[in-house]
Write a protein that holds these residues in place. Structure first.
Motif, PDB file in Angstrom:
ATOM      1  N   TRP A 110       0.819  -1.051   0.012  1.00  0.00           N
ATOM      2  CA  TRP A 110      -0.097  -0.081   0.075  1.00  0.00           C
ATOM      3  C   TRP A 110       0.766   1.196   0.060  1.00  0.00           C
ATOM      4  CZ3 TRP A 110      -2.552  -2.919   4.640  1.00  0.00           C
ATOM      5  CH2 TRP A 110      -3.756  -3.303   4.078  1.00  0.00           C
ATOM      6  N   CYS A 111       0.431   2.221  -0.466  1.00  0.00           N
ATOM      7  CA  CYS A 111       1.023   3.766  -0.576  1.00  0.00           C
ATOM      8  C   CYS A 111       1.347   3.989   0.811  1.00  0.00           C
ATOM      9  CB  CYS A 111       0.307   4.772  -1.236  1.00  0.00           C
ATOM     10  SG  CYS A 111      -0.371   4.137  -2.827  1.00  0.00           S
ATOM     11  N   GLN A 112       2.475   4.820   1.122  1.00  0.00           N
ATOM     12  CA  GLN A 112       2.990   5.176   2.353  1.00  0.00           C
ATOM     13  C   GLN A 112       1.877   5.916   2.872  1.00  0.00           C
ATOM     14  OE1 GLN A 112       6.675   7.005   2.621  1.00  0.00           O
ATOM     15  NE2 GLN A 112       7.245   5.944   4.492  1.00  0.00           N
ATOM     16  N   GLY A 113       1.235   5.798   4.180  1.00  0.00           N
ATOM     17  CA  GLY A 113       0.302   6.655   4.682  1.00  0.00           C
ATOM     18  C   GLY A 113      -0.773   6.279   4.450  1.00  0.00           C
ATOM     19  N   CYS A 114      -1.320   5.318   3.589  1.00  0.00           N
ATOM     20  CA  CYS A 114      -2.705   4.870   3.180  1.00  0.00           C
ATOM     21  C   CYS A 114      -3.264   4.674   4.575  1.00  0.00           C
ATOM     22  CB  CYS A 114      -2.380   3.705   2.421  1.00  0.00           C
ATOM     23  SG  CYS A 114      -4.113   2.804   2.030  1.00  0.00           S
ATOM     24  N   GLY A 115      -4.768   4.836   4.121  1.00  0.00           N
ATOM     25  CA  GLY A 115      -5.746   4.775   5.569  1.00  0.00           C
ATOM     26  C   GLY A 115      -6.048   2.828   5.560  1.00  0.00           C
ATOM     27  N   ASN A 116      -5.409   2.178   4.593  1.00  0.00           N
ATOM     28  CA  ASN A 116      -5.700   0.936   5.190  1.00  0.00           C
ATOM     29  C   ASN A 116      -4.768   0.144   6.054  1.00  0.00           C
ATOM     30  OD1 ASN A 116      -7.504   0.039   3.053  1.00  0.00           O
ATOM     31  ND2 ASN A 116      -5.902   0.167   1.345  1.00  0.00           N
ATOM     32  N   PHE A 117      -3.796   0.914   6.516  1.00  0.00           N
ATOM     33  CA  PHE A 117      -2.852   0.453   7.276  1.00  0.00           C
ATOM     34  C   PHE A 117      -3.530   0.323   8.739  1.00  0.00           C
ATOM     35  CE2 PHE A 117       0.211   1.479   4.346  1.00  0.00           C
ATOM     36  CZ  PHE A 117       1.467   0.578   4.510  1.00  0.00           C
ATOM     37  N   ASP A 155     -13.795   2.496   2.942  1.00  0.00           N
ATOM     38  CA  ASP A 155     -14.289   3.656   2.175  1.00  0.00           C
ATOM     39  C   ASP A 155     -13.683   4.857   2.000  1.00  0.00           C
ATOM     40  OD1 ASP A 155     -16.397   5.265   1.104  1.00  0.00           O
ATOM     41  OD2 ASP A 155     -17.833   5.065   2.458  1.00  0.00           O
ATOM     42  N   ASN A 156     -12.736   4.761   0.898  1.00  0.00           N
ATOM     43  CA  ASN A 156     -11.812   6.146   0.386  1.00  0.00           C
ATOM     44  C   ASN A 156     -12.485   6.801  -0.267  1.00  0.00           C
ATOM     45  OD1 ASN A 156     -11.538   4.396  -1.539  1.00  0.00           O
ATOM     46  ND2 ASN A 156      -9.386   3.556  -1.347  1.00  0.00           N
ATOM     47  N   GLN A 157     -13.714   6.463  -0.779  1.00  0.00           N
ATOM     48  CA  GLN A 157     -14.455   7.448  -1.830  1.00  0.00           C
ATOM     49  C   GLN A 157     -13.943   7.691  -3.024  1.00  0.00           C
ATOM     50  OE1 GLN A 157     -14.610  10.032   1.986  1.00  0.00           O
ATOM     51  NE2 GLN A 157     -16.736  10.729   0.748  1.00  0.00           N
ATOM     52  N   LEU A 185     -14.176   5.017   7.162  1.00  0.00           N
ATOM     53  CA  LEU A 185     -13.679   6.238   6.657  1.00  0.00           C
ATOM     54  C   LEU A 185     -11.916   5.913   6.414  1.00  0.00           C
ATOM     55  CD1 LEU A 185     -15.252   9.232   8.510  1.00  0.00           C
ATOM     56  CD2 LEU A 185     -16.119   8.122   6.346  1.00  0.00           C
ATOM     57  N   GLN A 186     -11.481   5.884   5.120  1.00  0.00           N
ATOM     58  CA  GLN A 186     -10.075   5.327   4.931  1.00  0.00           C
ATOM     59  C   GLN A 186      -9.464   6.268   3.943  1.00  0.00           C
ATOM     60  OE1 GLN A 186      -9.715   2.430   1.851  1.00  0.00           O
ATOM     61  NE2 GLN A 186      -7.635   3.559   2.058  1.00  0.00           N
ATOM     62  N   PRO A 187      -8.790   7.226   4.327  1.00  0.00           N
ATOM     63  CA  PRO A 187      -8.072   8.204   3.324  1.00  0.00           C
ATOM     64  C   PRO A 187      -7.228   7.523   2.417  1.00  0.00           C
ATOM     65  CG  PRO A 187      -8.311   9.369   5.415  1.00  0.00           C
ATOM     66  CD  PRO A 187      -8.617   7.784   5.694  1.00  0.00           C
ATOM     67  N   CYS A 188      -7.585   7.845   1.084  1.00  0.00           N
ATOM     68  CA  CYS A 188      -6.408   7.309   0.030  1.00  0.00           C
ATOM     69  C   CYS A 188      -5.638   8.724  -0.378  1.00  0.00           C
ATOM     70  CB  CYS A 188      -7.358   7.031  -1.272  1.00  0.00           C
ATOM     71  SG  CYS A 188      -6.286   6.800  -2.698  1.00  0.00           S
ATOM     72  N   VAL A 189      -4.390   8.451   0.260  1.00  0.00           N
ATOM     73  CA  VAL A 189      -3.609   9.568   0.505  1.00  0.00           C
ATOM     74  C   VAL A 189      -2.957  10.097  -1.047  1.00  0.00           C
ATOM     75  CG1 VAL A 189      -2.952   9.333   2.684  1.00  0.00           C
ATOM     76  CG2 VAL A 189      -1.575   8.106   1.042  1.00  0.00           C
ATOM     77  N   THR A 190      -2.917   8.947  -1.961  1.00  0.00           N
ATOM     78  CA  THR A 190      -2.619   9.218  -3.215  1.00  0.00           C
ATOM     79  C   THR A 190      -3.469   9.893  -4.300  1.00  0.00           C
ATOM     80  OG1 THR A 190      -0.997   7.419  -2.647  1.00  0.00           O
ATOM     81  CG2 THR A 190      -1.307   8.054  -5.044  1.00  0.00           C
ATOM     82  N   LEU A 191      -4.739   9.668  -4.240  1.00  0.00           N
ATOM     83  CA  LEU A 191      -5.690   9.900  -5.312  1.00  0.00           C
ATOM     84  C   LEU A 191      -6.917  10.623  -4.814  1.00  0.00           C
ATOM     85  CD1 LEU A 191      -5.948   6.352  -6.839  1.00  0.00           C
ATOM     86  CD2 LEU A 191      -4.561   8.230  -7.966  1.00  0.00           C
ATOM     87  N   ASN A 192      -7.102  10.470  -3.577  1.00  0.00           N
ATOM     88  CA  ASN A 192      -8.290  11.540  -2.908  1.00  0.00           C
ATOM     89  C   ASN A 192      -7.601  12.728  -1.888  1.00  0.00           C
ATOM     90  OD1 ASN A 192     -10.361  12.705  -1.886  1.00  0.00           O
ATOM     91  ND2 ASN A 192     -11.533  10.953  -1.443  1.00  0.00           N
TER      92      ASN A 192
END
Ligand code: SF4
Length: 286
Positions: free
Chosen positions: A14-21, A118-120, A195-202
């Motif tokens: 996963w990208c560094q800082g992704c909400g999935n972590f 849910d990263n929208q 609520l799972q921020p997608c730090v790369t695309l959202n």
């Protein structure tokens, strides 16, 4: 550490800082608190960045088709009622491709848990508008802004008769762990939208965006037994965003309503299928 028994040696991509972590950590912590071992759980994954978690969690896992985690999970639960079955889905995965399955699984009330990352946005396919993207959200699939009203996961879950409806935030792992523990303990269909921020695309719904807005329903005195109040809270989105348990009710699970799965009966996987008398059945079709 004991929590590491739920983790594989796979490199996390996963990208560094992704909400999935945050979800990954909270889930393992919840298993530990519930006293479950890796062999006590089946996780069924949909398609999306969330689905990579099958490589990082040391449990039974099954990759379903896009949006089809719920049908597979329901089949597994019906076959082995003693298994703890969890669906790991994404917002596009569950409310787009799998929308129809969601409504019927919720009202059916099998004893399974559905966790939505849910990263929208559609992350795995690098940034298209998803069913939960905010109206006006600009992506490569909606360069003039998303024209549609977003799906509201909480009010949809309530209207679909889910018996446990909650929202978590992957930036608050402690609170999320508690929601996972409560949802997994709940007897019935539990939904936890995260609520799972997608730090790369959202770049709209970021960690900072949520840290400034989220508040906890229990601290605000919300009565989670009151469905009307849960509906009212579900429409709150903007300067204030509620997280926590919106609604919970106790009602019979599907397993209890089917004679073949009554508590006194063995799981279907434990029943003898080699000595079934089917001759009389064939006679009917002659
Ligand atoms: Fe996470 Fe977004 Fe990267 Fe996917 S694209 S791993 S959701 S940050």
């Amino acid at each position: 550490m004991e929590i590491d028994k739920f983790k594989t040696e796979e490199k996390v991509t996963w990208c560094q800082g992704c909400g999935n972590f945050g979800i990954w950590v909270a889930l393992r912590q919840a298993f530990l608190e519930l006293g479950w071992g890796p062999e006590d759980v089946l996780l069924v994954y949909g398609i999306g960045c969330h689905g990579h978690m099958i490589n990082y969690l040391n449990n039974y896992g099954f990759d379903a088709l896009h949006g089809r985690g719920l049908p597979l999970a329901q089949g597994a639960k019906l076959a082995n009622k003693n298994l703890n079955v969890i669906v790991i889905a994404g917002d596009g995965d569950q409310f787009g491709e799998g929308g129809n399955h969601f409504i019927h699984a919720a009202r059916r009330n099998l004893d399974i848990t559905c966790i939505i990352h849910d990263n929208q946005i559609y992350g795995l396919t690098v940034g298209q508008t998803s069913p939960t993207s905010e109206k006006g959200f600009v992506t490569k699939s909606t360069p003039h802004g998303a024209p549609d009203q977003p799906v509201n996961p909480i009010s949809l879950s309530l209207a679909s008769e889910a018996s446990f409806v909650a929202r978590g935030f992957s930036g608050d792992v402690k609170h999320l762990t508690k929601l996972f523990v409560d949802g997994l303990k709940h007897k019935g269909f539990s939904v936890i939208d995260v609520l799972q921020p997608c730090v790369t695309l959202n770049h709209l719904n970021t960690f900072q965006y949520f840290f400034q807005r989220v508040y906890k329903l229990d601290e605000a005195g919300h009565n989670h037994n009151d469905k009307i109040s849960a509906f009212t809270k579900s429409f709150e989105w903007g300067d204030k965003i509620p997280i926590g348990l919106f609604y919970k009710e106790e009602r019979p699970i599907l397993e209890e309503l089917l004679p073949q799965l009554k508590p006194e009966e063995k799981s279907l996987v434990d029943q003898d299928i080699y000595n079934i008398e089917i001759k009389s059945l064939f006679e009917e079709f002659k």
